[in-house]
Scaffold this motif. Structure first.
Motif, PDB file in Angstrom:
ATOM      1  N   ASP A 276       0.811  -1.220   0.000  1.00 42.93           N
ATOM      2  CA  ASP A 276       0.000   0.000   0.000  1.00 42.93           C
ATOM      3  C   ASP A 276       0.849   1.276   0.000  1.00 42.93           C
ATOM      4  OD1 ASP A 276      -2.414  -1.388   0.095  1.00 42.93           O
ATOM      5  OD2 ASP A 276      -2.371  -1.532   2.281  1.00 42.93           O
ATOM      6  N   GLU A 277       2.058   1.198   0.481  1.00 41.85           N
ATOM      7  CA  GLU A 277       2.921   2.378   0.546  1.00 41.85           C
ATOM      8  C   GLU A 277       3.233   2.880  -0.864  1.00 41.85           C
ATOM      9  OE1 GLU A 277       3.889   4.284   2.806  1.00 41.85           O
ATOM     10  OE2 GLU A 277       3.815   3.229   4.731  1.00 41.85           O
TER      11      GLU A 277
ATOM     12  N   ALA B 122      12.004  -5.033  14.503  1.00 40.37           N
ATOM     13  CA  ALA B 122      10.550  -5.041  14.649  1.00 40.37           C
ATOM     14  C   ALA B 122      10.054  -3.613  14.834  1.00 40.37           C
ATOM     15  CB  ALA B 122      10.146  -5.903  15.839  1.00 40.37           C
ATOM     16  N   VAL B 123       8.938  -3.285  14.180  1.00 39.13           N
ATOM     17  CA  VAL B 123       8.392  -1.934  14.282  1.00 39.13           C
ATOM     18  C   VAL B 123       6.868  -1.988  14.369  1.00 39.13           C
ATOM     19  CG1 VAL B 123       8.450  -1.685  11.758  1.00 39.13           C
ATOM     20  CG2 VAL B 123       8.257   0.346  13.200  1.00 39.13           C
ATOM     21  N   ALA B 124       6.339  -1.185  15.288  1.00 41.40           N
ATOM     22  CA  ALA B 124       4.898  -0.959  15.385  1.00 41.40           C
ATOM     23  C   ALA B 124       4.679   0.517  15.076  1.00 41.40           C
ATOM     24  CB  ALA B 124       4.398  -1.309  16.781  1.00 41.40           C
ATOM     25  N   ASP B 125       3.945   0.809  13.991  1.00 41.10           N
ATOM     26  CA  ASP B 125       3.837   2.178  13.503  1.00 41.10           C
ATOM     27  C   ASP B 125       2.362   2.523  13.281  1.00 41.10           C
ATOM     28  OD1 ASP B 125       3.952   4.607  12.117  1.00 41.10           O
ATOM     29  OD2 ASP B 125       5.787   4.076  11.056  1.00 41.10           O
ATOM     30  N   SER B 126       1.729   3.117  14.309  1.00 34.53           N
ATOM     31  CA  SER B 126       0.318   3.476  14.173  1.00 34.53           C
ATOM     32  C   SER B 126       0.122   4.666  13.245  1.00 34.53           C
ATOM     33  CB  SER B 126      -0.280   3.781  15.549  1.00 34.53           C
ATOM     34  OG  SER B 126       0.245   4.980  16.094  1.00 34.53           O
ATOM     35  N   ASP B 127       1.142   5.508  13.107  1.00 38.67           N
ATOM     36  CA  ASP B 127       1.046   6.678  12.235  1.00 38.67           C
ATOM     37  C   ASP B 127       0.894   6.263  10.782  1.00 38.67           C
ATOM     38  OD1 ASP B 127       1.389   9.572  11.570  1.00 38.67           O
ATOM     39  OD2 ASP B 127       3.213   8.807  10.630  1.00 38.67           O
TER      40      ASP B 127
ATOM     41  N   GLY C  31      -6.416  -0.531   7.305  1.00 36.84           N
ATOM     42  CA  GLY C  31      -5.183   0.232   7.469  1.00 36.84           C
ATOM     43  C   GLY C  31      -4.149  -0.139   6.412  1.00 36.84           C
ATOM     44  N   VAL C  32      -3.011   0.505   6.456  1.00 33.06           N
ATOM     45  CA  VAL C  32      -1.924   0.221   5.507  1.00 33.06           C
ATOM     46  C   VAL C  32      -1.357  -1.173   5.789  1.00 33.06           C
ATOM     47  CG1 VAL C  32       0.362   0.942   4.723  1.00 33.06           C
ATOM     48  CG2 VAL C  32      -1.379   2.665   5.246  1.00 33.06           C
ATOM     49  N   SER C  33      -1.361  -2.028   4.767  1.00 34.88           N
ATOM     50  CA  SER C  33      -1.021  -3.439   4.948  1.00 34.88           C
ATOM     51  C   SER C  33       0.344  -3.655   5.574  1.00 34.88           C
ATOM     52  CB  SER C  33      -1.070  -4.154   3.592  1.00 34.88           C
ATOM     53  OG  SER C  33      -2.353  -4.088   3.029  1.00 34.88           O
TER      54      SER C  33
ATOM     55  N   LYS D  43      -4.578   4.625   5.797  1.00 39.73           N
ATOM     56  CA  LYS D  43      -5.599   3.991   4.966  1.00 39.73           C
ATOM     57  C   LYS D  43      -6.792   3.657   5.862  1.00 39.73           C
ATOM     58  CE  LYS D  43      -6.197   0.218   1.605  1.00 39.73           C
ATOM     59  NZ  LYS D  43      -5.544  -0.962   0.968  1.00 39.73           N
ATOM     60  N   THR D  44      -7.962   3.674   5.293  1.00 35.79           N
ATOM     61  CA  THR D  44      -9.185   3.450   6.073  1.00 35.79           C
ATOM     62  C   THR D  44      -9.108   2.170   6.885  1.00 35.79           C
ATOM     63  OG1 THR D  44     -10.479   4.605   4.402  1.00 35.79           O
ATOM     64  CG2 THR D  44     -11.685   3.198   5.934  1.00 35.79           C
ATOM     65  N   HIS D  45      -9.559   2.252   8.162  1.00 34.91           N
ATOM     66  CA  HIS D  45      -9.531   1.077   9.032  1.00 34.91           C
ATOM     67  C   HIS D  45     -10.627   1.194  10.074  1.00 34.91           C
ATOM     68  CE1 HIS D  45      -7.802   3.395  12.385  1.00 34.91           C
ATOM     69  NE2 HIS D  45      -7.091   4.026  11.447  1.00 34.91           N
TER      70      HIS D  45
END
Length: 516
Positions: free
Chosen positions: A341-342, A406-411, A371-373, A416-418
Protein backbone atom coordinates in the motif's frame (compact mmCIF):
# COMPACT_ATOMS: atom_id res chain seq x y z
CA UNK A 1 55.26 15.94 8.74
CA UNK A 2 55.42 13.44 5.90
CA UNK A 3 56.96 14.65 2.67
CA UNK A 4 54.44 15.83 0.08
CA UNK A 5 55.05 14.75 -3.49
CA UNK A 6 53.79 16.93 -6.29
CA UNK A 7 51.88 15.23 -9.07
CA UNK A 8 50.03 15.89 -12.30
CA UNK A 9 46.29 16.07 -12.47
CA UNK A 10 44.85 12.57 -12.68
CA UNK A 11 42.68 11.67 -15.62
CA UNK A 12 40.12 8.91 -15.86
CA UNK A 13 41.54 5.44 -16.32
CA UNK A 14 41.06 4.27 -19.89
CA UNK A 15 38.07 2.07 -20.60
CA UNK A 16 39.56 0.47 -23.66
CA UNK A 17 38.83 -3.25 -23.57
CA UNK A 18 42.34 -4.66 -23.28
CA UNK A 19 43.57 -1.99 -20.89
CA UNK A 20 40.51 -2.32 -18.65
CA UNK A 21 40.84 -6.09 -18.57
CA UNK A 22 44.52 -5.84 -17.64
CA UNK A 23 43.82 -3.23 -14.96
CA UNK A 24 41.04 -5.34 -13.45
CA UNK A 25 43.19 -8.47 -13.49
CA UNK A 26 46.08 -6.68 -11.79
CA UNK A 27 43.75 -5.11 -9.21
CA UNK A 28 42.09 -8.40 -8.32
CA UNK A 29 45.50 -10.06 -8.08
CA UNK A 30 46.70 -7.32 -5.75
CA UNK A 31 43.59 -7.31 -3.60
CA UNK A 32 43.59 -11.09 -3.46
CA UNK A 33 47.11 -10.93 -2.09
CA UNK A 34 45.87 -8.56 0.62
CA UNK A 35 42.79 -10.67 1.34
CA UNK A 36 44.69 -13.88 1.95
CA UNK A 37 46.82 -13.90 5.06
CA UNK A 38 50.47 -13.70 4.01
CA UNK A 39 52.99 -16.34 4.99
CA UNK A 40 53.11 -16.52 8.74
CA UNK A 41 49.86 -14.63 9.28
CA UNK A 42 48.18 -17.77 10.62
CA UNK A 43 50.82 -17.89 13.32
CA UNK A 44 50.42 -15.91 16.50
CA UNK A 45 53.61 -14.01 15.63
CA UNK A 46 51.96 -12.28 12.66
CA UNK A 47 51.77 -8.57 13.43
CA UNK A 48 48.24 -7.14 13.10
CA UNK A 49 48.00 -3.88 11.17
CA UNK A 50 45.03 -1.92 9.90
CA UNK A 51 44.43 0.61 7.14
CA UNK A 52 41.23 2.66 6.85
CA UNK A 53 40.72 4.54 3.57
CA UNK A 54 38.05 7.24 3.66
CA UNK A 55 36.50 8.27 0.34
CA UNK A 56 34.33 11.36 0.67
CA UNK A 57 30.81 11.35 -0.77
CA UNK A 58 31.03 8.08 -2.70
CA UNK A 59 27.90 6.21 -3.86
CA UNK A 60 28.47 2.45 -3.91
CA UNK A 61 26.28 1.78 -6.94
CA UNK A 62 28.35 4.27 -8.95
CA UNK A 63 31.57 2.53 -7.91
CA UNK A 64 30.19 -0.69 -9.35
CA UNK A 65 29.75 0.85 -12.80
CA UNK A 66 32.85 3.06 -12.77
CA UNK A 67 36.26 2.09 -14.11
CA UNK A 68 37.37 1.19 -10.61
CA UNK A 69 39.23 -2.14 -10.68
CA UNK A 70 40.83 -1.75 -7.25
CA UNK A 71 37.63 -0.94 -5.38
CA UNK A 72 35.70 -3.60 -7.28
CA UNK A 73 38.58 -5.97 -6.58
CA UNK A 74 38.19 -5.28 -2.86
CA UNK A 75 34.53 -6.24 -3.16
CA UNK A 76 35.39 -9.40 -5.03
CA UNK A 77 38.00 -10.48 -2.49
CA UNK A 78 36.36 -9.22 0.70
CA UNK A 79 32.99 -8.18 2.06
CA UNK A 80 30.65 -5.43 0.89
CA UNK A 81 28.26 -3.89 3.41
CA UNK A 82 25.69 -1.22 2.65
CA UNK A 83 24.21 0.86 5.43
CA UNK A 84 22.32 4.09 6.01
CA UNK A 85 22.93 7.21 8.06
CA UNK A 86 20.82 9.27 10.41
CA UNK A 87 19.29 12.59 9.35
CA UNK A 88 18.35 15.77 11.17
CA UNK A 89 17.67 16.44 14.00
CA UNK A 90 20.35 13.92 15.02
CA UNK A 91 22.77 15.25 12.41
CA UNK A 92 22.97 16.36 8.81
CA UNK A 93 24.27 13.96 6.19
CA UNK A 94 27.47 15.98 5.84
CA UNK A 95 31.18 15.36 6.30
CA UNK A 96 31.61 16.63 9.86
CA UNK A 97 29.17 14.17 11.41
CA UNK A 98 30.04 11.41 8.92
CA UNK A 99 33.78 11.34 9.50
CA UNK A 100 33.32 11.87 13.23
CA UNK A 101 31.12 8.76 13.26
CA UNK A 102 33.69 6.74 11.29
CA UNK A 103 36.59 7.91 13.46
CA UNK A 104 35.00 7.64 16.90
CA UNK A 105 32.80 4.58 16.44
CA UNK A 106 29.82 6.32 18.07
CA UNK A 107 26.76 8.07 16.65
CA UNK A 108 26.31 11.87 16.62
CA UNK A 109 24.19 11.84 19.77
CA UNK A 110 27.43 10.90 21.55
CA UNK A 111 30.28 12.55 19.63
CA UNK A 112 28.23 15.74 19.35
CA UNK A 113 29.04 16.78 15.77
CA UNK A 114 25.82 17.56 13.94
CA UNK A 115 27.06 19.57 10.97
CA UNK A 116 30.24 21.04 9.51
CA UNK A 117 30.43 23.74 12.17
CA UNK A 118 31.56 21.04 14.64
CA UNK A 119 29.66 22.89 17.37
CA UNK A 120 29.17 20.57 20.34
CA UNK A 121 31.98 18.16 19.44
CA UNK A 122 32.93 15.86 22.29
CA UNK A 123 36.11 14.13 21.17
CA UNK A 124 37.43 14.18 24.74
CA UNK A 125 34.86 11.60 25.81
CA UNK A 126 34.76 9.91 22.41
CA UNK A 127 38.20 10.09 20.75
CA UNK A 128 39.11 8.81 17.30
CA UNK A 129 40.27 5.21 16.97
CA UNK A 130 43.92 6.19 16.35
CA UNK A 131 43.93 8.19 19.59
CA UNK A 132 42.38 5.24 21.42
CA UNK A 133 45.19 3.08 20.08
CA UNK A 134 47.78 5.59 21.32
CA UNK A 135 46.14 5.72 24.74
CA UNK A 136 46.03 1.94 25.08
CA UNK A 137 49.22 0.96 23.27
CA UNK A 138 51.52 3.97 22.87
CA UNK A 139 54.23 1.76 21.35
CA UNK A 140 52.11 1.30 18.21
CA UNK A 141 52.73 3.75 15.37
CA UNK A 142 49.69 5.63 14.06
CA UNK A 143 49.31 7.76 10.94
CA UNK A 144 46.60 9.97 9.41
CA UNK A 145 46.63 11.86 6.10
CA UNK A 146 43.94 14.09 4.62
CA UNK A 147 43.30 17.15 2.50
CA UNK A 148 40.23 18.28 4.43
CA UNK A 149 41.58 20.38 7.29
CA UNK A 150 39.14 19.42 10.08
CA UNK A 151 40.32 15.82 9.90
CA UNK A 152 43.99 16.23 10.72
CA UNK A 153 44.90 19.89 11.17
CA UNK A 154 44.63 22.34 14.03
CA UNK A 155 41.71 23.98 12.26
CA UNK A 156 39.26 25.42 14.78
CA UNK A 157 36.65 22.89 13.66
CA UNK A 158 38.91 19.93 14.33
CA UNK A 159 40.90 17.97 14.38
CA UNK A 160 38.85 14.79 14.26
CA UNK A 161 42.14 12.85 14.60
CA UNK A 162 43.90 14.32 17.62
CA UNK A 163 47.47 15.47 18.19
CA UNK A 164 48.16 12.17 19.95
CA UNK A 165 48.39 10.48 16.54
CA UNK A 166 52.10 9.90 15.89
CA UNK A 167 52.16 11.45 12.43
CA UNK A 168 49.57 13.57 10.65
CA UNK A 169 49.62 15.03 7.17
CA UNK A 170 47.18 17.87 6.54
CA UNK A 171 46.75 19.54 3.16
CA UNK A 172 44.21 22.11 2.06
CA UNK A 173 42.03 20.57 -0.64
CA UNK A 174 41.20 22.78 -3.59
CA UNK A 175 37.75 21.26 -4.08
CA UNK A 176 37.86 21.95 -7.83
CA UNK A 177 36.42 18.58 -8.77
CA UNK A 178 39.78 17.24 -9.92
CA UNK A 179 41.40 16.59 -6.55
CA UNK A 180 44.82 18.13 -7.10
CA UNK A 181 45.69 17.41 -3.48
CA UNK A 182 44.52 13.78 -3.51
CA UNK A 183 47.58 12.51 -5.43
CA UNK A 184 49.84 14.26 -2.91
CA UNK A 185 47.98 12.65 0.00
CA UNK A 186 48.12 9.23 -1.68
CA UNK A 187 51.82 9.54 -2.54
CA UNK A 188 52.76 10.61 0.99
CA UNK A 189 50.62 7.87 2.51
CA UNK A 190 52.07 5.25 0.16
CA UNK A 191 55.59 6.21 1.17
CA UNK A 192 54.67 6.08 4.85
CA UNK A 193 52.88 2.75 4.55
CA UNK A 194 55.66 1.16 2.53
CA UNK A 195 58.69 2.40 4.48
CA UNK A 196 57.61 3.19 8.06
CA UNK A 197 56.62 0.85 10.87
CA UNK A 198 52.97 1.88 10.66
CA UNK A 199 50.48 -0.16 12.71
CA UNK A 200 47.24 1.75 12.13
CA UNK A 201 46.47 4.39 9.50
CA UNK A 202 43.66 6.53 8.15
CA UNK A 203 43.95 8.02 4.65
CA UNK A 204 41.34 10.39 3.22
CA UNK A 205 40.67 11.22 -0.44
CA UNK A 206 38.09 13.91 -1.18
CA UNK A 207 37.69 14.58 -4.88
CA UNK A 208 34.65 12.37 -5.52
CA UNK A 209 32.61 14.56 -3.20
CA UNK A 210 33.78 17.62 -5.11
CA UNK A 211 32.66 16.07 -8.39
CA UNK A 212 29.31 15.22 -6.82
CA UNK A 213 28.74 18.81 -5.81
CA UNK A 214 29.82 20.19 -9.17
CA UNK A 215 28.22 17.68 -11.52
CA UNK A 216 26.00 15.28 -9.55
CA UNK A 217 26.42 11.60 -8.78
CA UNK A 218 24.64 10.64 -12.01
CA UNK A 219 27.28 12.39 -14.15
CA UNK A 220 30.20 11.04 -16.12
CA UNK A 221 32.45 13.48 -14.25
CA UNK A 222 31.51 11.72 -11.00
CA UNK A 223 32.47 8.36 -12.52
CA UNK A 224 35.73 9.88 -13.74
CA UNK A 225 36.51 11.07 -10.21
CA UNK A 226 35.87 7.57 -8.88
CA UNK A 227 38.28 6.22 -11.49
CA UNK A 228 40.98 8.68 -10.45
CA UNK A 229 40.50 7.88 -6.76
CA UNK A 230 40.51 4.16 -7.53
CA UNK A 231 43.97 4.50 -9.08
CA UNK A 232 45.15 6.23 -5.89
CA UNK A 233 43.64 3.45 -3.77
CA UNK A 234 45.61 1.00 -5.90
CA UNK A 235 48.78 3.00 -5.27
CA UNK A 236 48.20 2.83 -1.52
CA UNK A 237 47.41 -0.90 -1.55
CA UNK A 238 50.52 -1.58 -3.62
CA UNK A 239 52.60 0.26 -1.02
CA UNK A 240 51.25 -2.01 1.71
CA UNK A 241 52.01 -5.10 -0.38
CA UNK A 242 55.58 -3.86 -1.00
CA UNK A 243 56.46 -3.50 2.66
CA UNK A 244 59.69 -5.41 3.44
CA UNK A 245 57.98 -7.02 6.44
CA UNK A 246 54.65 -7.72 4.75
CA UNK A 247 55.10 -11.50 4.91
CA UNK A 248 55.17 -11.32 8.70
CA UNK A 249 52.14 -9.04 8.98
CA UNK A 250 48.36 -9.50 9.10
CA UNK A 251 46.73 -6.51 7.37
CA UNK A 252 43.06 -5.59 7.51
CA UNK A 253 41.90 -2.99 4.97
CA UNK A 254 38.66 -1.04 5.38
CA UNK A 255 37.27 1.41 2.82
CA UNK A 256 34.29 3.59 3.69
CA UNK A 257 32.51 6.87 2.99
CA UNK A 258 30.92 9.57 5.12
CA UNK A 259 27.67 10.14 3.21
CA UNK A 260 26.12 9.71 -0.22
CA UNK A 261 25.06 12.12 -2.97
CA UNK A 262 21.95 12.81 -4.96
CA UNK A 263 21.96 12.16 -8.67
CA UNK A 264 21.76 15.90 -9.30
CA UNK A 265 24.43 16.60 -6.69
CA UNK A 266 24.39 17.47 -3.04
CA UNK A 267 23.77 15.95 0.36
CA UNK A 268 22.87 16.96 3.89
CA UNK A 269 19.19 15.99 3.86
CA UNK A 270 17.18 12.87 4.61
CA UNK A 271 16.96 11.29 1.16
CA UNK A 272 18.04 7.68 0.92
CA UNK A 273 20.73 8.61 -1.65
CA UNK A 274 22.22 11.13 0.77
CA UNK A 275 22.03 8.69 3.68
CA UNK A 276 23.66 5.84 1.78
CA UNK A 277 27.06 4.63 3.02
CA UNK A 278 29.10 1.46 2.79
CA UNK A 279 32.01 -0.45 4.28
CA UNK A 280 34.35 -2.62 2.20
CA UNK A 281 36.54 -4.90 4.28
CA UNK A 282 39.33 -7.26 3.35
CA UNK A 283 41.77 -9.37 5.28
CA UNK A 284 42.30 -12.76 6.87
CA UNK A 285 39.03 -14.35 7.94
CA UNK A 286 36.82 -12.18 5.71
CA UNK A 287 35.06 -14.34 3.07
CA UNK A 288 35.73 -13.32 -0.52
CA UNK A 289 32.74 -11.89 -2.34
CA UNK A 290 30.58 -11.81 0.79
CA UNK A 291 27.76 -9.32 1.35
CA UNK A 292 26.67 -8.03 4.76
CA UNK A 293 23.46 -6.25 5.77
CA UNK A 294 24.17 -5.90 9.51
CA UNK A 295 27.18 -3.54 9.37
CA UNK A 296 26.95 0.14 10.37
CA UNK A 297 29.41 3.00 9.89
CA UNK A 298 30.37 2.91 13.59
CA UNK A 299 31.79 -0.60 13.06
CA UNK A 300 34.84 0.74 11.21
CA UNK A 301 36.50 2.08 14.38
CA UNK A 302 35.49 -0.98 16.39
CA UNK A 303 36.99 -3.30 13.77
CA UNK A 304 40.23 -1.34 13.55
CA UNK A 305 40.64 -1.32 17.33
CA UNK A 306 39.88 -5.00 17.73
CA UNK A 307 42.31 -5.96 14.99
CA UNK A 308 45.28 -4.34 16.76
CA UNK A 309 44.28 -5.70 20.14
CA UNK A 310 42.55 -2.70 21.71
CA UNK A 311 39.24 -3.51 23.38
CA UNK A 312 36.88 -0.55 23.22
CA UNK A 313 33.95 -2.45 24.71
CA UNK A 314 30.70 -0.61 25.49
CA UNK A 315 32.35 2.78 24.97
CA UNK A 316 31.67 2.32 21.25
CA UNK A 317 28.37 1.93 19.42
CA UNK A 318 30.17 -0.15 16.82
CA UNK A 319 31.10 -3.82 16.95
CA UNK A 320 33.97 -5.59 15.14
CA UNK A 321 33.06 -7.16 11.81
CA UNK A 322 33.95 -10.62 13.08
CA UNK A 323 31.24 -10.43 15.77
CA UNK A 324 28.61 -13.12 15.01
CA UNK A 325 25.15 -11.86 14.07
CA UNK A 326 22.89 -13.66 16.56
CA UNK A 327 19.79 -11.50 16.12
CA UNK A 328 16.86 -13.75 15.08
CA UNK A 329 15.15 -10.87 13.28
CA UNK A 330 18.01 -10.80 10.77
CA UNK A 331 17.17 -14.35 9.68
CA UNK A 332 14.02 -12.92 8.09
CA UNK A 333 15.84 -11.04 5.33
CA UNK A 334 15.15 -13.73 2.66
CA UNK A 335 11.42 -13.40 3.40
CA UNK A 336 11.21 -9.63 2.97
CA UNK A 337 8.63 -8.33 0.53
CA UNK A 338 8.13 -5.26 -1.63
CA UNK A 339 5.56 -2.57 -0.87
CA UNK A 340 1.83 -3.20 -0.98
CA UNK A 341 0.00 0.00 0.00
CA UNK A 342 2.92 2.38 0.55
CA UNK A 343 3.65 4.77 -2.31
CA UNK A 344 6.82 6.58 -1.16
CA UNK A 345 8.96 3.44 -1.05
CA UNK A 346 10.59 2.44 -4.37
CA UNK A 347 8.85 -0.45 -6.08
CA UNK A 348 11.90 -2.72 -6.08
CA UNK A 349 12.78 -2.28 -2.40
CA UNK A 350 12.11 -5.46 -0.45
CA UNK A 351 11.96 -4.60 3.20
CA UNK A 352 9.06 -5.97 5.26
CA UNK A 353 7.35 -9.14 6.45
CA UNK A 354 4.72 -10.01 9.04
CA UNK A 355 6.17 -13.48 9.61
CA UNK A 356 8.12 -13.59 12.91
CA UNK A 357 11.31 -15.61 13.38
CA UNK A 358 11.17 -19.12 14.83
CA UNK A 359 9.89 -19.16 18.42
CA UNK A 360 8.54 -15.57 18.25
CA UNK A 361 4.91 -14.60 17.71
CA UNK A 362 2.72 -11.54 17.17
CA UNK A 363 -0.61 -11.25 18.98
CA UNK A 364 -3.00 -9.16 16.87
CA UNK A 365 -6.20 -10.33 18.62
CA UNK A 366 -6.93 -6.73 19.69
CA UNK A 367 -5.78 -5.18 16.41
CA UNK A 368 -8.15 -3.15 14.26
CA UNK A 369 -8.82 -4.22 10.69
CA UNK A 370 -7.82 -2.50 7.48
CA UNK A 371 -5.18 0.23 7.47
CA UNK A 372 -1.92 0.22 5.51
CA UNK A 373 -1.02 -3.44 4.95
CA UNK A 374 2.70 -3.08 5.62
CA UNK A 375 2.10 -1.84 9.19
CA UNK A 376 -0.87 -3.94 10.31
CA UNK A 377 0.53 -4.94 13.70
CA UNK A 378 4.18 -5.53 14.58
CA UNK A 379 6.15 -5.73 11.34
CA UNK A 380 9.73 -6.82 10.66
CA UNK A 381 11.42 -4.30 8.40
CA UNK A 382 14.69 -2.70 7.32
CA UNK A 383 15.73 0.93 7.69
CA UNK A 384 15.88 1.48 3.93
CA UNK A 385 12.24 0.38 3.72
CA UNK A 386 10.65 1.83 6.87
CA UNK A 387 12.39 5.21 6.86
CA UNK A 388 11.22 5.88 3.30
CA UNK A 389 7.57 5.37 4.24
CA UNK A 390 7.57 8.98 5.48
CA UNK A 391 10.68 11.16 5.69
CA UNK A 392 11.64 13.69 8.34
CA UNK A 393 9.59 12.21 11.17
CA UNK A 394 12.63 10.85 13.04
CA UNK A 395 12.43 7.38 11.52
CA UNK A 396 15.93 8.05 10.17
CA UNK A 397 17.21 8.29 13.77
CA UNK A 398 16.80 4.55 14.44
CA UNK A 399 20.57 4.08 14.21
CA UNK A 400 21.03 1.49 16.97
CA UNK A 401 18.97 -1.08 15.13
CA UNK A 402 20.74 -3.28 12.60
CA UNK A 403 19.52 -5.05 9.51
CA UNK A 404 15.96 -6.30 10.23
CA UNK A 405 14.11 -4.96 13.28
CA UNK A 406 10.55 -5.04 14.65
CA UNK A 407 8.39 -1.93 14.28
CA UNK A 408 4.90 -0.96 15.39
CA UNK A 409 3.84 2.18 13.50
CA UNK A 410 0.32 3.48 14.17
CA UNK A 411 1.05 6.68 12.23
CA UNK A 412 1.67 4.92 8.92
CA UNK A 413 -1.01 2.27 9.53
CA UNK A 414 -3.61 5.01 9.90
CA UNK A 415 -2.97 6.35 6.38
CA UNK A 416 -5.60 3.99 4.97
CA UNK A 417 -9.18 3.45 6.07
CA UNK A 418 -9.53 1.08 9.03
CA UNK A 419 -11.76 0.10 11.91
CA UNK A 420 -10.61 0.01 15.50
CA UNK A 421 -7.18 1.11 16.71
CA UNK A 422 -3.64 -0.19 16.63
CA UNK A 423 -3.05 -2.76 19.41
CA UNK A 424 -0.38 -5.37 18.77
CA UNK A 425 1.95 -7.42 20.99
CA UNK A 426 5.32 -8.88 20.04
CA UNK A 427 6.06 -12.05 22.05
CA UNK A 428 9.46 -13.68 22.61
CA UNK A 429 10.11 -17.41 22.86
CA UNK A 430 9.99 -18.99 26.32
CA UNK A 431 13.46 -18.72 27.82
CA UNK A 432 14.78 -20.83 30.66
CA UNK A 433 15.57 -19.07 33.94
CA UNK A 434 16.52 -20.08 37.47
CA UNK A 435 14.31 -18.99 40.33
CA UNK A 436 15.76 -16.52 42.79
CA UNK A 437 18.31 -15.10 40.33
CA UNK A 438 18.65 -11.80 38.49
CA UNK A 439 18.54 -11.57 34.69
CA UNK A 440 18.96 -8.53 32.43
CA UNK A 441 16.71 -7.95 29.45
CA UNK A 442 18.54 -5.94 26.78
CA UNK A 443 17.24 -4.50 23.52
CA UNK A 444 17.72 -1.58 21.15
CA UNK A 445 14.72 0.70 20.83
CA UNK A 446 13.56 3.85 19.08
CA UNK A 447 10.30 5.28 20.39
CA UNK A 448 8.47 8.50 19.55
CA UNK A 449 5.66 9.37 21.90
CA UNK A 450 2.31 11.05 21.46
CA UNK A 451 -0.59 10.56 23.85
CA UNK A 452 -2.72 8.50 24.11
CA UNK A 453 -0.47 5.78 22.68
CA UNK A 454 1.12 3.27 25.07
CA UNK A 455 4.27 1.17 24.93
CA UNK A 456 4.81 -1.48 27.58
CA UNK A 457 7.29 -4.27 28.27
CA UNK A 458 5.61 -7.12 30.14
CA UNK A 459 7.10 -10.24 31.70
CA UNK A 460 5.41 -13.51 32.61
CA UNK A 461 6.96 -16.47 34.43
CA UNK A 462 5.87 -20.05 33.74
CA UNK A 463 2.75 -18.91 31.89
CA UNK A 464 1.56 -16.56 34.61
CA UNK A 465 -0.15 -13.21 34.16
CA UNK A 466 2.13 -10.75 32.33
CA UNK A 467 3.34 -7.88 34.54
CA UNK A 468 4.57 -4.50 33.27
CA UNK A 469 8.29 -4.01 33.97
CA UNK A 470 8.82 -0.93 31.82
CA UNK A 471 6.61 1.59 30.05
CA UNK A 472 7.36 4.60 27.85
CA UNK A 473 5.66 7.95 28.35
CA UNK A 474 8.20 10.16 26.54
CA UNK A 475 10.48 9.91 23.49
CA UNK A 476 13.24 7.33 23.75
CA UNK A 477 15.39 8.05 20.71
CA UNK A 478 17.81 5.38 19.42
CA UNK A 479 18.46 3.90 22.84
CA UNK A 480 19.99 0.68 24.18
CA UNK A 481 17.92 -0.53 27.14
CA UNK A 482 18.82 -2.78 30.07
CA UNK A 483 15.92 -3.91 32.28
CA UNK A 484 16.86 -5.92 35.38
CA UNK A 485 14.46 -8.77 36.12
CA UNK A 486 14.12 -10.36 39.56
CA UNK A 487 13.22 -13.98 38.81
CA UNK A 488 10.73 -15.31 41.41
CA UNK A 489 11.70 -18.33 43.50
CA UNK A 490 10.84 -21.57 41.77
CA UNK A 491 10.40 -20.03 38.30
CA UNK A 492 11.86 -22.01 35.40
CA UNK A 493 10.77 -20.04 32.31
CA UNK A 494 10.11 -16.48 31.23
CA UNK A 495 8.42 -14.81 28.27
CA UNK A 496 8.66 -11.13 27.28
CA UNK A 497 5.92 -9.13 25.58
CA UNK A 498 6.20 -5.74 23.84
CA UNK A 499 2.72 -4.24 23.58
CA UNK A 500 2.05 -1.05 21.61
CA UNK A 501 -1.29 0.71 21.26
CA UNK A 502 -2.13 3.88 19.37
CA UNK A 503 -4.33 5.64 16.85
CA UNK A 504 -2.55 7.83 14.32
CA UNK A 505 0.18 8.48 16.88
CA UNK A 506 3.85 7.57 16.37
CA UNK A 507 5.86 4.34 16.51
CA UNK A 508 8.06 1.94 18.47
CA UNK A 509 10.97 -0.21 17.23
CA UNK A 510 12.64 -3.16 18.94
CA UNK A 511 15.84 -4.99 17.94
CA UNK A 512 18.62 -7.23 19.28
CA UNK A 513 16.58 -8.63 22.17
CA UNK A 514 18.66 -10.72 24.60
CA UNK A 515 18.28 -12.07 28.13
CA UNK A 516 21.60 -12.25 29.99
Amino acid sequence: MSPVLSGRRRTAVTTAGASALLATTLAVTLTAALAVAPAGAAETAAVPKVLVIGLDGVVLDRVKVADAPHLNGLMAQGTTARSTLYANPMAATSSGPGWSTVATGVWPDKHGVRDNSFTGKNYTAHPDFLTRIENAKPSLHTYAAADWEPLTSTDQNGPVFSAKVDKRLSLKGDRDGYGNEDPKVAAAAATELRDADTDAAFVYLGQVDSAGHSYGAASQQYLDAIARVDALVGQILTAVRNRPTYAQENWKVLVTTDHGHTGAGGHGGSGIEERGTFVLAQGAGIPAGSVRDDVRLVDVAATALEHVGVAAGPALDGVPLNTPDSDPFDTLRPQLRARVDETGIPVGTKGFTHTPPAGWSVDNSRMGSGGVSEWAGWTFATDAFWSQSQRDQWRELNVRSRDVFAVADSDEWDDKTHTGSFDSTLVTPKWAVTGGTTRTLRYATHYRHEAPQTAEVLVSYDGGTPQVVKSYTADAVARNEAVVLQVPAGATGVQIRFRYTGSNNWYWTIDNVTLN
